[in-house]
Structure formats: structure tokens, C-alpha cells
Design a protein around this motif. Structure first.
Motif, PDB file in Angstrom:
ATOM      1  N   ALA A  64       0.809  -1.231   0.000  1.00 26.72           N
ATOM      2  CA  ALA A  64       0.000   0.000   0.000  1.00 26.72           C
ATOM      3  C   ALA A  64       0.840   1.278   0.000  1.00 26.72           C
ATOM      4  N   HIS A  65       2.144   1.151  -0.240  1.00 24.90           N
ATOM      5  CA  HIS A  65       2.966   2.370  -0.179  1.00 24.90           C
ATOM      6  C   HIS A  65       4.189   2.206  -1.075  1.00 24.90           C
ATOM      7  N   THR A  66       4.047   2.635  -2.335  1.00 26.09           N
ATOM      8  CA  THR A  66       5.202   2.622  -3.256  1.00 26.09           C
ATOM      9  C   THR A  66       5.299   3.980  -3.964  1.00 26.09           C
ATOM     10  N   HIS A  67       6.493   4.242  -4.473  1.00 26.82           N
ATOM     11  CA  HIS A  67       6.731   5.501  -5.201  1.00 26.82           C
ATOM     12  C   HIS A  67       7.512   5.203  -6.472  1.00 26.82           C
ATOM     13  N   MET A  68       6.846   4.699  -7.500  1.00 31.48           N
ATOM     14  CA  MET A  68       7.540   4.492  -8.771  1.00 31.48           C
ATOM     15  C   MET A  68       7.743   5.865  -9.430  1.00 31.48           C
ATOM     16  N   PHE A 155      -5.406  10.275   0.996  1.00 30.81           N
ATOM     17  CA  PHE A 155      -4.674  11.506   0.708  1.00 30.81           C
ATOM     18  C   PHE A 155      -3.500  11.620   1.673  1.00 30.81           C
ATOM     19  N   LYS A 156      -2.298  11.716   1.094  1.00 30.75           N
ATOM     20  CA  LYS A 156      -1.126  11.826   1.963  1.00 30.75           C
ATOM     21  C   LYS A 156      -0.702  13.277   2.112  1.00 30.75           C
ATOM     22  N   MET A 157      -0.410  13.646   3.351  1.00 29.90           N
ATOM     23  CA  MET A 157       0.193  14.958   3.602  1.00 29.90           C
ATOM     24  C   MET A 157       1.475  14.791   4.393  1.00 29.90           C
ATOM     25  N   VAL A 244       2.018   6.905   8.196  1.00 26.94           N
ATOM     26  CA  VAL A 244       2.843   6.088   7.290  1.00 26.94           C
ATOM     27  C   VAL A 244       4.252   5.891   7.855  1.00 26.94           C
ATOM     28  N   HIS A 245       4.896   4.883   7.369  1.00 31.49           N
ATOM     29  CA  HIS A 245       6.296   4.521   7.672  1.00 31.49           C
ATOM     30  C   HIS A 245       6.736   4.916   9.081  1.00 31.49           C
ATOM     31  N   LEU A 246       6.011   4.400  10.064  1.00 31.68           N
ATOM     32  CA  LEU A 246       6.353   4.679  11.463  1.00 31.68           C
ATOM     33  C   LEU A 246       7.609   3.889  11.846  1.00 31.68           C
ATOM     34  N   THR A 320       6.076  -1.043   1.956  1.00 30.72           N
ATOM     35  CA  THR A 320       7.527  -0.903   1.750  1.00 30.72           C
ATOM     36  C   THR A 320       8.039   0.531   1.721  1.00 30.72           C
ATOM     37  N   ASP A 321       7.190   1.481   1.319  1.00 31.54           N
ATOM     38  CA  ASP A 321       7.698   2.828   1.013  1.00 31.54           C
ATOM     39  C   ASP A 321       8.797   2.710  -0.052  1.00 31.54           C
ATOM     40  N   HIS A 322       8.591   1.781  -0.976  1.00 30.44           N
ATOM     41  CA  HIS A 322       9.579   1.540  -2.043  1.00 30.44           C
ATOM     42  C   HIS A 322       9.840   2.838  -2.813  1.00 30.44           C
TER      43      HIS A 322
HETATM   44 ZN    ZN Z   1       6.581   7.117   0.999  1.00 31.33          ZN
END
Ligand code: ZN
Ligand code: URP
Ligand code: ZN
Length: 467
Positions: A64-68, A155-157, A244-246, A320-322
Motif C-alpha cells: 500500500a505504499h510505493t513511489h515508482m 490523501f497523503k500529507m 505512514v512509515h512509522l 515498503t515505502d519503495h
Molecule cells: Zn513514501
């Protein structure tokens, strides 16, 4: 007529159950789970039989958390939607939720259209989007409702990165209020970016420019403080919040006490915080840059708290916050100034295997593995039961997982488009043998059989924990 596939001989493992069953797939969907040798199984005439003997038959992973292709620090994350989703498939992940980005002064619509154009026709597996709000204004707030209707329901802030993605408390509050009205979920990067920037400036002025200072200035208390503030703002807005990503035990304590009080506060952590620690940032030369991400890696003592959080439900998702940047030419942008190292690490291919190793190491149960990596992210982001489980009517995103296969992680063998592995030389046990995405075999016994364009955009429902 659609192709029929029979997955036979394995043990179906979901977040809820562990049963010896054959899985009957017709076209893109699971149609039944059948007792091996039963009339139902015998009457099914498959075009393809997938042997799962000795394996777990698990739902495809939901990351649920990637950044291509994410723009960051004057460069772009090295994996495109094509290479990143292919690598995900290799690692047994069949759904990603990536982040579309609103640019400063731009609309949500422009940002979303841009990310649709990057992904469409290029993905090996199904994908969805969250929206990053970088400019909360009256007009962008108005657009949020339409996005929820289009299946972009989160929505991410950022409370970090002043001058780039940063939103101030007023903007965070307003967006949370709007999300609360529309059923959207706000995701918060919880670090006090204003205070961190002061510490960055002071460190650089003292000549402290190496990667290890990245870990020092991004203090655990500044993660905890921002986590506390994010939860307080969400309570004032009457809206749920997802951190996210704690990575810090102190931030986890904030989530735990809010949850104890009945607040709809959720949090994820990532494998890098469970398997790596802050010492990596002090590797000789500039090697520590490979481990620069935000929130940062923490001292090893934090890991015990994170595992505890995962065994309970204060941490409910592992994503992953890939966000991979090559060492050569990208991480190197920060030689002489750690604040210029692009933040992020690769991980989309390794998450399922590292978490399986956590099962073998006794940190979590195997059903919890599936819950954290498949079922809960699907529910959290409105994709369940289409994704995240194996049940009649679910998409046939199925992984035949060999729990005995040993692998040694290396940049020389991984499929992510990045020139290093954070886990170089590390051995784990367990690996996807066959991966089906919507009924199609995309990986089988070390052979890639997928193709760009198979993956479809998923319109998501709203968070399924709030009904
Ligand atoms: Zn991220
Ligand atoms: O270091 C990170 N996490 N990079 C990706 C962007 C973000 O903050 O998620
Ligand atoms: Zn972030």
C-alpha cells in the motif's frame, strides 16, 4: 471461453484460515475452494494445473505504499511503473498502491492525470493511487470529493519537507475535515519538518555532513511529536488517520494510546525498520547513503517495540515505502551534504520474503504475515475482498509460496532497477514459486511470464475499517 486454472496440492493460507484445499480459478477470478479429491474438484476441467505440493497458497501481496518514478531531490525514483511492478510480481506482490502527486500551484486533477499516464499500459500487476496533497487550497479541497468517487480515496500529507511537500497544521486540519466528510482517509508523514530543518542547518554548520547525521537530526521525538499532533488534528476533525512509515517506539506509543482511547488511528511500518538499524548510516565512505530514508532507521532497540506493535494491532500494515535511488549518480548527489541525499530505499520485491523470515524467527504468526501484508492493506484501502484473500469472487491473485527455498539477497539477482540491495548477502528462507495475477501466471519457477499492460487501475472503495 475463459481459461481455467486449478491450483492443487497446497495449503491455502489466508488471514483467517489454513486449509488443505484446491483453488479453482475461472478466468480472472477464484470460483471455489474445494477439498482435494472431492466431486467439486474432480468435476473441474482446468486448462492449466499449478502444482502447489509442499507450498503455502497465499493471496498476492498488497503493498500500500510505493513511489515508482517519484520526483525527489532533483531526481526520480529509479523504478518505473514497468520495472517496479515486475519486481513486485517476482516478490509475490500483485497489487501496489502508489502515490500520485499534486504539484505546487497545480490541481489534484493534473497530478492524477500525470500519474495515470505514467502507469497506464506499463504495469505487470494491478495498481491504485493515493493522492499526495502538496498545496491544500480551497480549490484542491473541493477536488477531493471527486477523487474519492474515482477510487482515489486516500490523501497523503507531509508534516516534513518544508518548501517541498510540506503542509502546515491548518492545511492538515482542513484536509482532514474534508476527508472526514467524503469518506477519505488521510495518511500522514509524521515528522516535525520545521524543527528538523533547524537541526540540519546546525549540523551542516558544524561540518557534520555525512549520511549518519541524517539519522541524528531526524530525532525520534520529532516523529513522536508530529504523530501526536496528527492524531490530535484528526480527532478535532472527527476523521480517521493513518500514520505512514512509522519507525520510532515513541511514535508507536502515541498511536497505541490513541487507539486505547478508541480513536480511529492506524499505522504502518516497513521492513527496513524491522530488519535494519541506524548503524547502517555509519557505513564507511559514503555507503551509509544507501540507507537514507525518512522517517530514518532507528537504534536497534526500537525494533522490539515495532514487532510488539505488529503482534497486537497498533501497527496494522507492513508496506515498503519503495522509493529506490541508485547509489551511483543519485544517492551521490548528497556527497558533502547529507540533506541532499534523495530519501528512500528499495523494497517492493523483498517485503513478502522478509516477513516470511519474521514468521520463521518467531516474531509473528503465519496468519498474521498474511494479515499484515495482504488482507489488512486491502481492507484499509478499500480493496477487500477483491484483493488480499483467496475466496470465491476474489481476483485470482495467488502466490504458490515455497517456505523452504533459501535465497541470498543481492543487487546482482534482484529485479528492481537499483544498483544496490540494502540486504546484500543476507539469507532468508521462503520464496514465491508461482505468481498469478488475475488468473494469469506472471512468474513461474524463476521465469518471468508477465507483460507490461496486464496490470489494471483499481478504483478503490473507502477504508473498510470505519463502517
Ligand atoms: Zn513514501
Ligand atoms: O524516504 C522516503 N520515505 N522517501 C519517500 C517519500 C516519503 O516520504 O514517503
Ligand atoms: Zn513519507
Amino acid at each position: 471461453m475463459s481459461a481455467r486454472t486449478l491450483v492443487t496440492g497446497g495449503t491455502v493460507l489466508t488471514a483467517a484460515d489454513e486449509i488443505a484445499a484446491d483453488v479453482l480459478v475461472d478466468g480472472e477470478q477464484v470460483v471455489a475452494l474445494a477439498t482435494p479429491g472431492s466431486t467439486l474438484a474432480a468435476s473441474f476441467t482446468p486448462d492449466t494445473v499449478v502444482d502447489a505440493t509442499g507450498c503455502w497458497v497465499i493471496p498476492g501481496g498488497v503493498d500500500a505504499h510505493t513511489h515508482m518514478e517519484m520526483p525527489f531531490g532533483g531526481t526520480f525514483a529509479a523504478d518505473t511503473f514497468e520495472t517496479g511492478t515486475r519486481a513486485a510480481a517476482w516478490g509475490g506482490t500483485t497489487t501496489i498502491v502508489d502515490f500520485a502527486i499534486q504539484s505546487k500551484g497545480g490541481s489534484l486533477r493534473e497530478g492524477l492525470d500525470t500519474w495515470h499516464a505514467k502507469a497506464e499500459g506499463n504495469c505487470a500487476i494491478d495498481y491504485a493511487f493515493h493522492m499526495i496533497l502538496s498545496d491544500v487550497t480551497d480549490s484542491s479541497l473541493k477536488e477531493m470529493e471527486a477523487l474519492v468517487g474515482e477510487g482515489v480515496s486516500s490523501f497523503k500529507m507531509f508534516m516534513a519537507y518544508p518548501g517541498v511537500f510540506y503542509s502546515d497544521d491548518g492545511q492538515v486540519l482542513r484536509a482532514m475535515q474534508k476527508a472526514g466528510e467524503t469518506g477519505g482517509l488521510t495518511m500522514i508523514h509524521a515528522e516535525n519538518g520545521i524543527a528538523i530543518d533547524v537541526l540540519v542547518e546546525q549540523a551542516l554548520a558544524r561540518g557534520q555532513s555525512d549520511p549518519r547525521y541524517h539519522g541524528q537530526v531526524r530525532h525520534a521525538l520529532l516523529e513522536a511529536e508530529a504523530t501526536h499532533r496528527a492524531i490530535a488534528l484528526a480527532r478535532v476533525a472527527g476523521a480517521p488517520v493513518y500514520i505512514v512509515h512509522l519507525s520510532a517506539a515513541e511514535a508507536l506509543a502515541e498511536v497505541a494510546s490513541a487507539r486505547e482511547a478508541g480513536v480511529n488511528a492506524f499505522a504502518e511500518t516497513c521492513p527496513q525498520y524491522l530488519f535494519l538499524d541506524v548503524d547502517e548510516l555509519s557505513r564507511p565512505g559514503f555507503e551509509g547513503a544507501k540507507y537514507v530514508c525518512s522517517t530514518p532507521l532507528r537504534p536497534v532497540e526500537h525494533q522490539a517495540a515495532l514487532w510488539r506493535g505488529l503482534r497486537g494491532d497498533d501497527l496494522s500494515v507492513v508496506s515498503t515505502d519503495h522509493c529506490p535511488f541508485c547509489f551511483t549518480g543519485q544517492k551521490e548527489l548528497g556527497v558533502g551534504d547529507f540533506s541532499k541525499i534523495p530519501n528512500g530505499m528499495p523494497g517492493v520485491e523483498t517485503r513478502m520474503d522478509l516477513l516470511h523470515q519474521a514468521v520463521l524467527d518467531g516474531h509473528i504468526s503465519r496468519r498474521r504475515w498474511i494479515e499484515l501484508a495482504c488482507a489488512t492493506p486491502a481492507r484499509m484501502f478499500g480493496l477487500y475482498p477483491r484483493k488480499g484473500t483467496i475466496a470465491p469472487g476474489s481476483d485470482a491473485d495467488i502466490v504458490i509460496y515455497d517456505p523452504t527455498r533459501v535465497q541470498t539477497h543481492s543487487a546482482a539477482t534482484h529485479h528492481m532497477a537499483v544498483d544496490y540491495s540494502p540486504y546484500e548477502g543476507r539469507t532468508t528462507t521462503g520464496k514465491a514459486r508461482t505468481v498469478l495475477s488475475r488468473g494469469k501466471v506472471v512468474v513461474h519457477r524463476d521465469e518471468y511470464r508477465g507483460h507490461a499492460g496486464h496490470g489494471r487501475f483499481l478504483r478503490r472503495d473507502t477504508c473498510q475499517y470505519l463502517r
